[in-house]
Write a protein that holds these residues in place. Structure first.
Motif, PDB file in Angstrom:
ATOM      1  N   GLN A  72     133.787  86.231 -14.257  1.00 43.49           N
ATOM      2  CA  GLN A  72     134.965  85.309 -14.580  1.00 43.49           C
ATOM      3  C   GLN A  72     135.215  84.228 -14.479  1.00 43.49           C
ATOM      4  O   GLN A  72     135.142  82.932 -15.298  1.00 43.49           O
ATOM      5  CB  GLN A  72     136.005  86.581 -15.005  1.00 43.49           C
ATOM      6  CG  GLN A  72     137.502  86.299 -15.884  1.00 43.49           C
ATOM      7  CD  GLN A  72     138.664  86.288 -15.754  1.00 43.49           C
ATOM      8  OE1 GLN A  72     139.052  86.527 -14.956  1.00 43.49           O
ATOM      9  NE2 GLN A  72     139.013  87.189 -16.591  1.00 43.49           N
ATOM     10  N   GLU A  73     135.346  83.669 -13.261  1.00 48.30           N
ATOM     11  CA  GLU A  73     135.834  82.762 -11.843  1.00 48.30           C
ATOM     12  C   GLU A  73     134.820  81.376 -11.924  1.00 48.30           C
ATOM     13  O   GLU A  73     135.694  80.481 -12.636  1.00 48.30           O
ATOM     14  CB  GLU A  73     136.336  83.390 -10.788  1.00 48.30           C
ATOM     15  CG  GLU A  73     136.352  81.880  -9.582  1.00 48.30           C
ATOM     16  CD  GLU A  73     136.608  82.554  -8.452  1.00 48.30           C
ATOM     17  OE1 GLU A  73     136.702  81.836  -7.790  1.00 48.30           O
ATOM     18  OE2 GLU A  73     136.828  83.524  -7.767  1.00 48.30           O
ATOM     19  N   SER A  74     133.314  82.340 -12.136  1.00 45.99           N
ATOM     20  CA  SER A  74     132.731  81.176 -12.439  1.00 45.99           C
ATOM     21  C   SER A  74     132.460  80.898 -13.935  1.00 45.99           C
ATOM     22  O   SER A  74     132.170  79.017 -13.753  1.00 45.99           O
ATOM     23  CB  SER A  74     131.311  81.801 -11.588  1.00 45.99           C
ATOM     24  OG  SER A  74     131.167  82.123 -10.969  1.00 45.99           O
ATOM     25  N   ALA A  75     132.506  81.128 -14.898  1.00 45.79           N
ATOM     26  CA  ALA A  75     132.640  80.498 -15.980  1.00 45.79           C
ATOM     27  C   ALA A  75     133.814  79.774 -16.590  1.00 45.79           C
ATOM     28  O   ALA A  75     133.774  79.051 -16.679  1.00 45.79           O
ATOM     29  CB  ALA A  75     132.906  81.946 -17.182  1.00 45.79           C
ATOM     30  N   LEU A  76     135.001  80.275 -16.135  1.00 45.19           N
ATOM     31  CA  LEU A  76     135.952  79.482 -15.793  1.00 45.19           C
ATOM     32  C   LEU A  76     135.816  77.889 -14.873  1.00 45.19           C
ATOM     33  O   LEU A  76     135.923  76.706 -15.625  1.00 45.19           O
ATOM     34  CB  LEU A  76     137.834  80.015 -15.231  1.00 45.19           C
ATOM     35  CG  LEU A  76     138.245  81.220 -16.628  1.00 45.19           C
ATOM     36  CD1 LEU A  76     139.003  81.952 -15.534  1.00 45.19           C
ATOM     37  CD2 LEU A  76     138.647  80.315 -17.928  1.00 45.19           C
ATOM     38  N   GLU A  77     135.452  77.976 -14.431  1.00 47.00           N
ATOM     39  CA  GLU A  77     134.817  76.719 -13.120  1.00 47.00           C
ATOM     40  C   GLU A  77     134.128  75.613 -13.953  1.00 47.00           C
ATOM     41  O   GLU A  77     133.219  74.665 -13.863  1.00 47.00           O
ATOM     42  CB  GLU A  77     134.587  77.224 -12.605  1.00 47.00           C
ATOM     43  CG  GLU A  77     135.289  77.696 -11.140  1.00 47.00           C
ATOM     44  CD  GLU A  77     134.721  77.663 -10.038  1.00 47.00           C
ATOM     45  OE1 GLU A  77     133.244  77.657  -9.004  1.00 47.00           O
ATOM     46  OE2 GLU A  77     135.216  78.786  -8.947  1.00 47.00           O
ATOM     47  N   TYR A  78     132.935  76.281 -14.621  1.00 42.81           N
ATOM     48  CA  TYR A  78     131.709  75.752 -15.280  1.00 42.81           C
ATOM     49  C   TYR A  78     132.556  75.378 -16.771  1.00 42.81           C
ATOM     50  O   TYR A  78     132.455  73.653 -16.717  1.00 42.81           O
ATOM     51  CB  TYR A  78     130.582  76.267 -15.877  1.00 42.81           C
ATOM     52  CG  TYR A  78     129.829  77.279 -15.171  1.00 42.81           C
ATOM     53  CD1 TYR A  78     128.963  76.059 -14.569  1.00 42.81           C
ATOM     54  CD2 TYR A  78     129.862  78.580 -15.151  1.00 42.81           C
ATOM     55  CE1 TYR A  78     128.194  76.270 -13.143  1.00 42.81           C
ATOM     56  CE2 TYR A  78     127.926  79.216 -13.878  1.00 42.81           C
ATOM     57  CZ  TYR A  78     127.568  77.687 -12.983  1.00 42.81           C
ATOM     58  OH  TYR A  78     126.551  78.223 -12.267  1.00 42.81           O
ATOM     59  N   ILE A  79     133.661  75.685 -17.301  1.00 44.41           N
ATOM     60  CA  ILE A  79     134.288  75.745 -18.501  1.00 44.41           C
ATOM     61  C   ILE A  79     134.807  74.211 -18.008  1.00 44.41           C
ATOM     62  O   ILE A  79     134.969  73.051 -18.497  1.00 44.41           O
ATOM     63  CB  ILE A  79     134.929  76.342 -19.356  1.00 44.41           C
ATOM     64  CG1 ILE A  79     134.395  76.958 -20.529  1.00 44.41           C
ATOM     65  CG2 ILE A  79     136.566  75.182 -20.444  1.00 44.41           C
ATOM     66  CD1 ILE A  79     133.500  76.694 -21.211  1.00 44.41           C
ATOM     67  N   GLY A  80     135.627  74.414 -16.790  1.00 49.01           N
ATOM     68  CA  GLY A  80     136.542  73.233 -16.220  1.00 49.01           C
ATOM     69  C   GLY A  80     135.955  71.828 -16.307  1.00 49.01           C
ATOM     70  O   GLY A  80     136.062  71.067 -16.008  1.00 49.01           O
ATOM     71  N   ASP A  81     134.502  72.590 -15.097  1.00 47.01           N
ATOM     72  CA  ASP A  81     133.083  70.984 -14.663  1.00 47.01           C
ATOM     73  C   ASP A  81     133.458  70.312 -16.296  1.00 47.01           C
ATOM     74  O   ASP A  81     133.142  68.793 -16.096  1.00 47.01           O
ATOM     75  CB  ASP A  81     132.121  71.441 -14.395  1.00 47.01           C
ATOM     76  CG  ASP A  81     132.831  72.523 -12.689  1.00 47.01           C
ATOM     77  OD1 ASP A  81     133.328  71.879 -12.964  1.00 47.01           O
ATOM     78  OD2 ASP A  81     131.098  72.912 -12.210  1.00 47.01           O
ATOM     79  N   ILE A  82     132.689  70.650 -17.494  1.00 48.01           N
ATOM     80  CA  ILE A  82     132.545  70.380 -18.682  1.00 48.01           C
ATOM     81  C   ILE A  82     134.189  69.389 -19.230  1.00 48.01           C
ATOM     82  O   ILE A  82     133.544  68.139 -19.362  1.00 48.01           O
ATOM     83  CB  ILE A  82     131.633  70.862 -19.489  1.00 48.01           C
ATOM     84  CG1 ILE A  82     130.738  71.892 -18.979  1.00 48.01           C
ATOM     85  CG2 ILE A  82     131.410  70.482 -20.900  1.00 48.01           C
ATOM     86  CD1 ILE A  82     129.907  72.699 -19.922  1.00 48.01           C
ATOM     87  N   ARG A  83     135.323  70.056 -18.477  1.00 50.32           N
ATOM     88  CA  ARG A  83     136.496  69.566 -19.338  1.00 50.32           C
ATOM     89  C   ARG A  83     136.545  68.420 -18.557  1.00 50.32           C
ATOM     90  O   ARG A  83     137.026  66.914 -19.147  1.00 50.32           O
ATOM     91  CB  ARG A  83     137.718  70.206 -19.581  1.00 50.32           C
ATOM     92  CG  ARG A  83     138.669  69.565 -19.462  1.00 50.32           C
ATOM     93  CD  ARG A  83     140.192  70.659 -19.374  1.00 50.32           C
ATOM     94  NE  ARG A  83     139.798  70.900 -18.393  1.00 50.32           N
ATOM     95  CZ  ARG A  83     140.428  71.630 -17.129  1.00 50.32           C
ATOM     96  NH1 ARG A  83     140.716  73.194 -17.840  1.00 50.32           N
ATOM     97  NH2 ARG A  83     139.867  72.316 -15.736  1.00 50.32           N
ATOM     98  N   ASP A  84     136.198  68.181 -17.395  1.00 49.19           N
ATOM     99  CA  ASP A  84     135.920  67.326 -15.964  1.00 49.19           C
ATOM    100  C   ASP A  84     135.257  65.697 -16.838  1.00 49.19           C
ATOM    101  O   ASP A  84     135.760  64.328 -16.678  1.00 49.19           O
ATOM    102  CB  ASP A  84     136.081  67.626 -14.733  1.00 49.19           C
ATOM    103  CG  ASP A  84     137.596  68.368 -15.121  1.00 49.19           C
ATOM    104  OD1 ASP A  84     138.476  68.604 -14.777  1.00 49.19           O
ATOM    105  OD2 ASP A  84     136.653  69.079 -13.675  1.00 49.19           O
ATOM    106  N   ILE A  85     133.988  66.242 -16.589  1.00 43.66           N
ATOM    107  CA  ILE A  85     133.829  64.883 -17.493  1.00 43.66           C
ATOM    108  C   ILE A  85     133.812  64.580 -18.884  1.00 43.66           C
ATOM    109  O   ILE A  85     133.298  63.464 -19.189  1.00 43.66           O
ATOM    110  CB  ILE A  85     131.856  65.638 -17.743  1.00 43.66           C
ATOM    111  CG1 ILE A  85     131.494  66.551 -16.017  1.00 43.66           C
ATOM    112  CG2 ILE A  85     131.130  65.131 -18.601  1.00 43.66           C
ATOM    113  CD1 ILE A  85     130.084  66.994 -16.217  1.00 43.66           C
ATOM    114  N   ALA A  86     134.193  65.347 -19.762  1.00 42.91           N
ATOM    115  CA  ALA A  86     134.477  64.511 -21.208  1.00 42.91           C
ATOM    116  C   ALA A  86     135.300  64.785 -21.456  1.00 42.91           C
ATOM    117  O   ALA A  86     135.559  63.456 -22.438  1.00 42.91           O
ATOM    118  CB  ALA A  86     134.281  66.007 -22.579  1.00 42.91           C
TER     119      ALA A  86
END
Length: 207
Positions: A72-86
């Motif tokens: 779960q923690e990693s999944a949220l971090e991955y979503i956060g990474d994409i959000r920061d880019i977009a």
């Protein structure tokens, strides 16, 4: 390559290079809004396609989370990474293109919030989407933007869990922040109704 917390592998679901390639296409397209204020033709399709690209990357993260391939923690971090880019501020291209990019980013705010709520389990499966839309609109009219976005996140989480987002619900929403965020939820719903290739168990190279 080092992974996120609890992972032995690292996935490049989406990269800044990928996003910048879309921005480059917009810059080269000399995009202009027509009288309808909606993206038109081949140039307008760029915005639809770049949003779909983001949504599919997010759905791939969720698919791997659901298969317990990433915690779960990693999944949220991955979503956060994409959000920061977009959602990063973009250098001005033109008045029309800038307006479309801001609209796209606003829409994606709803998408990212939905993915985070779904992964975190911050929603109640018994809730009805139509009722939540009313709550979101009431919060927006009261200028309680945090509650409005949080409610949109719950709606999106329900969609990700398999609930239908009806056209009737969408048609009754007046233009505003809630409507733009719901566009992001509608993009998730549309992607889920299309090809489910995002569920394939393969690493995305981010290209």
């Amino acid at each position: 390559m080092a992974g996120k917390a609890g992972e032995s592998f690292h996935y490049d679901f989406y990269t800044a290079e990928r996003w910048n390639n879309w921005i480059k296409q917009i810059t080269e397209s000399d995009f202009k809004l027509e009288e309808s204020d909606e993206p038109q033709g081949k140039e307008g399709a760029i915005f639809v396609n770049m949003e779909d690209d983001i949504i599919l990357a997010c759905l791939k993260i969720i698919a791997k989370y659901e298969r317990e391939q990433i915690p779960q923690e990693s999944a949220l971090e991955y979503i956060g990474d994409i959000r920061d880019i977009a959602l990063a501020e973009i250098d001005s291209i033109s008045e029309d293109a800038d307006l479309m990019i801001v609209s796209l980013q606003t829409s994606l705010m709803g998408s990212f919030a939905a993915c985070e709520a779904y992964i975190s389990g911050d929603y109640d499966e018994k809730d009805e989407i139509g009722d939540l839309v009313k709550v979101a609109l009431e919060a927006e009219s009261s200028e309680d933007i945090e509650i409005a976005l949080g409610t949109i996140a719950e709606i999106g989480a329900l969609v990700l869990s398999g609930k239908e987002l009806s056209e009737k619900v969408m048609e009754e929403v007046p233009y505003g922040l809630v409507a733009e965020w719901l566009d992001g939820i509608e993009s998730i719903y549309a992607a889920m109704q299309g090809s489910d290739s995002y569920k394939d168990d393969e690493e995305d190279d981010g290209k």
